[in-house]
Design an enzyme around this catalytic site. Sequence first.
Site, PDB file in Angstrom:
ATOM      1  CE  LYS A  98      52.120  35.855  40.609  1.00  0.00           C
ATOM      2  NZ  LYS A  98      53.611  36.082  39.750  1.00  0.00           N
TER       3      LYS A  98
HETATM    4  C1  E4P Z   1      54.164  33.906  36.649  1.00  0.00           C
HETATM    5  O1  E4P Z   1      52.995  34.185  37.989  1.00  0.00           O
HETATM    6  C2  E4P Z   1      55.051  32.818  37.733  1.00  0.00           C
HETATM    7  O2  E4P Z   1      55.778  33.902  38.510  1.00  0.00           O
HETATM    8  C3  E4P Z   1      56.335  32.091  36.913  1.00  0.00           C
HETATM    9  O3  E4P Z   1      55.203  32.047  36.265  1.00  0.00           O
HETATM   10  C4  E4P Z   1      57.506  31.538  37.570  1.00  0.00           C
HETATM   11  O4  E4P Z   1      57.859  30.711  36.436  1.00  0.00           O
HETATM   12  P1  E4P Z   1      59.055  29.973  37.152  1.00  0.00           P
HETATM   13  O5  E4P Z   1      59.175  28.740  38.084  1.00  0.00           O
HETATM   14  O6  E4P Z   1      59.280  29.193  35.408  1.00  0.00           O
HETATM   15  O7  E4P Z   1      59.997  30.665  37.882  1.00  0.00           O
END
Ligand code: E4P
Length: 274
Positions: A98
């Site tokens: 990522k």
């Molecule tokens: C996933 O890849 C993201 O990092 C995650 O969904 C972020 O979610 P949040 O905005 O609720 O922290």
Amino acid sequence: MVKIFIDSADIDEIKQAYAWGIADGVTTNPSLLKKAVDKRKKKGQKLNLKTYINEILKVAKGTPVSLEVTETTAAGMIKQGKALYKMFNKVAKNVYIKIPINPAFKNSDSTHFDGIIAIKALSKAKIPTNCTLIFTPEQALLAAKAGASFVSPFAGRVDDFIRVNNKIKVDKTAYYPSIGMTKSKKVLEDNGIYSGTDLVWRCVQILRNYNFKTQVLAASLRNTRQVRECGFSGAHIATLPLFVIQDMLKHQKTYEGMKGFTKDIVPAYVALTK
Ligand code: E4P
């Protein structure tokens, strides 16, 4: 079909989602990992992070698991991404690295292009990437051009941003209308983006127009209607916290229906299969 990923670094939650048979992958980020580690520390458990991540990868075998870099330069992200992939992909061959679309902290920073440089380099090395922190279709387009396997638009955080900018109380899990909200007769927006799920839809359209193989992984989803709208938008994947997956199964009339059917059971019918 829209795939459902579990948005968590908590092995118990991940196991639960896979046990239900509906999980198609896992997304983690540094904050989710911290939450999972802190939970175990609080319980006085000792955690070997490498073993712990190995376990996540094994539970999710056959489906993608995103592990995020923490470095903030192109060289750093490429080095760390390659190291993470080398260390962990051998476990179950399901690691996606990522990478933030850009790792700058402010507009004047010089690292705006480092995300796409890292994605390009990793994709050249045949390491699949999930480009994270996407807030515009343009960012999604450049990530796709650089070779990202997934782009992750952050729906919930767009809704938070529009609310904060317009002095509306932020309730993170409250539904924000896909078509946007109005205040003083003005439709609220962020540079032509009317909501988080509107962002997801626009990312899908822009990539679909040019037949990119990159999949749209709708992220930062905190309620079931957002998931529904991601399904309508044609997003390939929705990554969800466990509570959202649970909420997707619930309805008052389902409970009432169960009560009614159970009350009416004919004993001879049950006896047929005993
Ligand atoms: C996933 O890849 C993201 O990092 C995650 O969904 C972020 O979610 P949040 O905005 O609720 O922290």
